[in-house]
Design an enzyme around this catalytic site. Structure first.
Site, PDB file in Angstrom:
ATOM      1  CE1 TYR A 224      38.874  21.571  45.130  1.00 35.49           C
ATOM      2  CE2 TYR A 224      37.318  19.753  45.314  1.00 35.49           C
ATOM      3  CZ  TYR A 224      38.601  20.258  45.446  1.00 35.49           C
ATOM      4  OH  TYR A 224      39.615  19.430  45.901  1.00 35.49           O
TER       5      TYR A 224
ATOM      6  CD  GLU B  39      37.113  12.161  36.778  1.00 30.02           C
ATOM      7  OE1 GLU B  39      37.251  10.968  36.398  1.00 30.02           O
ATOM      8  OE2 GLU B  39      37.857  13.085  36.419  1.00 30.02           O
ATOM      9  N   PRO B  40      32.040  10.378  37.968  1.00 33.66           N
ATOM     10  CG  PRO B  40      30.642  10.441  36.091  1.00 33.66           C
ATOM     11  CD  PRO B  40      31.916  11.009  36.635  1.00 33.66           C
TER      12      PRO B  40
ATOM     13  CB  SER C  90      36.444   7.485  48.367  1.00 34.18           C
ATOM     14  OG  SER C  90      35.194   7.699  48.968  1.00 34.18           O
TER      15      SER C  90
ATOM     16  CB  SER D 183      28.429  22.281  45.153  1.00 38.57           C
ATOM     17  OG  SER D 183      28.371  21.091  45.893  1.00 38.57           O
TER      18      SER D 183
ATOM     19  NE  ARG E  24       3.959  19.185  72.890  1.00 42.82           N
ATOM     20  CZ  ARG E  24       2.794  19.074  72.283  1.00 42.82           C
ATOM     21  NH1 ARG E  24       2.120  20.154  71.932  1.00 42.82           N
ATOM     22  NH2 ARG E  24       2.290  17.885  72.010  1.00 42.82           N
TER      23      ARG E  24
ATOM     24  CD  GLN F  62      17.792  13.795  86.382  1.00 44.92           C
ATOM     25  OE1 GLN F  62      17.490  12.631  86.681  1.00 44.92           O
ATOM     26  NE2 GLN F  62      18.503  14.563  87.166  1.00 44.92           N
TER      27      GLN F  62
ATOM     28  CG  HIS G  31      11.092  20.470  67.990  1.00 44.58           C
ATOM     29  ND1 HIS G  31      12.378  20.631  68.423  1.00 44.58           N
ATOM     30  CD2 HIS G  31      10.585  21.728  67.854  1.00 44.58           C
ATOM     31  CE1 HIS G  31      12.652  21.921  68.529  1.00 44.58           C
ATOM     32  NE2 HIS G  31      11.581  22.607  68.197  1.00 44.58           N
TER      33      HIS G  31
ATOM     34  CD  GLU H 202      34.333  20.711  50.944  1.00 44.93           C
ATOM     35  OE1 GLU H 202      35.260  20.982  51.713  1.00 44.93           O
ATOM     36  OE2 GLU H 202      33.737  21.562  50.254  1.00 44.93           O
TER      37      GLU H 202
END
Ligand SMILES: Cc1cc2nc3c(=O)[nH]c(=O)nc-3n(C[C@H](O)[C@H](O)[C@H](O)COP(=O)(O)OP(=O)(O)OC[C@H]3O[C@@H](n4cnc5c(N)ncnc54)[C@H](O)[C@@H]3O)c2cc1C
Length: 385
Positions: free
Chosen positions: A122, A126-127, A131, A157, A266, A277, A337, A362
């Site tokens: 799609y 453009e450069p 927006s 894409s 862990r 908590q 983690h 998008e």
């Protein structure tokens, strides 16, 4: 009001989850690391109908609703965000061709696109204008039975690996009403592709600049009428925004599940992380926001399916909210983690890198606010509540 999925919807989600677990999740990390675009896997997804979920059945698609499609994309994204996101863009471009293409064009392309044998990109950005897309400069000039397209498109894409380009180009006056949409074969003479951009995420699909130098395309490849292109591009994006939001939900769900399991595995200070908590509250907030975002995406999809005149505003709200929540949930899962979240052996850092772009493309999340606010302040707008 029934919030339960129907039997059919549960079956679609089950099928998508099985595909994601078998074909996407085991390879997502490797595709990311090696910047591999798994076209053959997307083609296998096409055999199950995932390349044409909401394309009408008479054009070879499954003809599903946007709501059903969002459920499926969410389940697929749990397996691989970048690959699923490319499938959503292909679905959007394919739907545009099936909805507004001439009979000649549809006969040439629909079967290939709906099956996933050919993939579509799609091309709006453009450069010089992202927006402010209505200000685009790529030109299409009528020449007998053809158009000659010149200009360039940025950040496309799949470009260089897809067979079809849906291109928005100027055929008339300045502004949105001078724009038309075209289906352009990706190997047309005069098209050149830039280098694959080195990106933060979405590495399982290429993103390239596409240049058009007097590319000759048949007039039969015009989608809709001259001057309708911007409106068609925005209609495509209404669904596209739901789909990208669904990709954020699926990725965030994967991150949340990992975080939940890790908190139980862990231990620190002699007890599992799950016993603290402060961390329980973090998990609770992640789940709460994810559930809220999911409901909003489903509501927006329902509005689009039911032809609500304010559907675009709901799609913008869902995209803004769900992609922000998606990023936050993945980032918090990484935090839970500790240092392990930051290393590539775990998928959290990839999830964060992959969903970050959903807040940008998008239509950026700032532009989503522009769309929502414009409708809220428009006296002729319908109910948005
Ligand atoms: C990985 C990737 C894949 C992409 N794929 C595609 C694709 O397949 N096809 C395609 O056409 N495009 C694609 N894009 C382009 C994407 O849609 C644009 O990057 C996006 O629309 C923003 O445009 P821009 O980058 O020119 O930023 P700009 O428009 O220059 O914006 C810069 C900043 O200013 C803000 N801003 C701009 N105007 C306003 C305003 N009026 N009010 C408030 N804030 C404002 C923006 O939100 C942003 O934060 C892709 C981009 C990326 C990164």
């Amino acid at each position: 009001m029934d919030f339960n999925l129907s039997d059919d919807q549960r079956a679609f989600v089950e099928m998508a989850s099985q595909f994601a677990e078998a074909e996407l999740a085991p390879h997502a990390s490797e595709w990311d690391e090696h910047h591999h675009f798994p076209k053959e896997v997307i083609q296998r997804a096409g055999e199950l109908g995932f390349c044409s979920l909401y394309t009408p059945e008479e054009n070879g698609g499954l003809g599903l609703s946007r709501l059903d499609s969002a459920l499926i994309f969410e389940a697929l994204a749990e397996g691989c965000t970048a690959t699923t996101a490319m499938m959503t863009i292909h679905n959007m471009a394919t739907w545009m061709i099936a909805s507004w293409g001439t009979e000649t064009l549809k006969q040439q392309w629909c079967q290939k696109l709906t099956s996933g044998q050919a993939l579509a990109s799609y091309c709006l950005t453009e450069p010089g204008c992202g927006s402010d897309a209505a200000n685009l400069k790529t030109k299409a000039v009528r020449d007998g039975d053809d158009y000659l397209v010149s200009g360039s498109k940025m950040f496309i894409s799949g470009a260089g690996a897809t067979e079809m380009l849906v291109v928005m180009a100027r055929t008339g006056e300045d502004g949105p009403k001078g724009i038309s949409a075209f289906a352009v074969a990706a190997d047309s003479v005069g098209i050149e592709y830039g280098k694959a951009e080195a990106k933060m995420g979405w590495n399982a699909q290429p993103t390239r600049l596409v240049s058009f130098d007097s590319v000759r395309i048949p007039a039969a490849n015009l989608l809709g009428n001259e001057g309708q292109g911007f409106a068609l591009a925005m209609k495509g994006l209404d669904g596209g925004r739901i789909n990208i939001a669904a990709c954020s939900l699926g990725t965030a769900e994967a991150a949340l599940k990992r975080a939940k399991a890790y908190m139980q595995e862990r231990s620190q200070f002699g007890k599992p992380l799950a016993a603290f908590q402060a961390l329980q509250f973090k998990l609770a907030d992640m789940a709460t926001e994810l559930v809220a975002a999911r409901q909003m995406v489903r509501l927006a999809a329902f509005k689009l399916d039911s032809g609500d005149p304010e559907a675009s505003a709901y799609c913008a709200m869902a995209k803004r909210f769900a992609t922000d929540v998606g990023f936050t949930v993945c980032n918090e899962a990484l935090q839970l983690h500790g240092g392990y979240g930051y290393i590539k052996e775990y998928p959290l850092e990839r999830h964060v890198r992959d969903v970050r772009v959903h807040q940008i493309l998008e239509g950026t999340n700032e532009i989503m606010r522009v769309i929502i606010a414009r409708r809220l302040l428009d006296a002729s707008a319908g109910v948005i509540a």
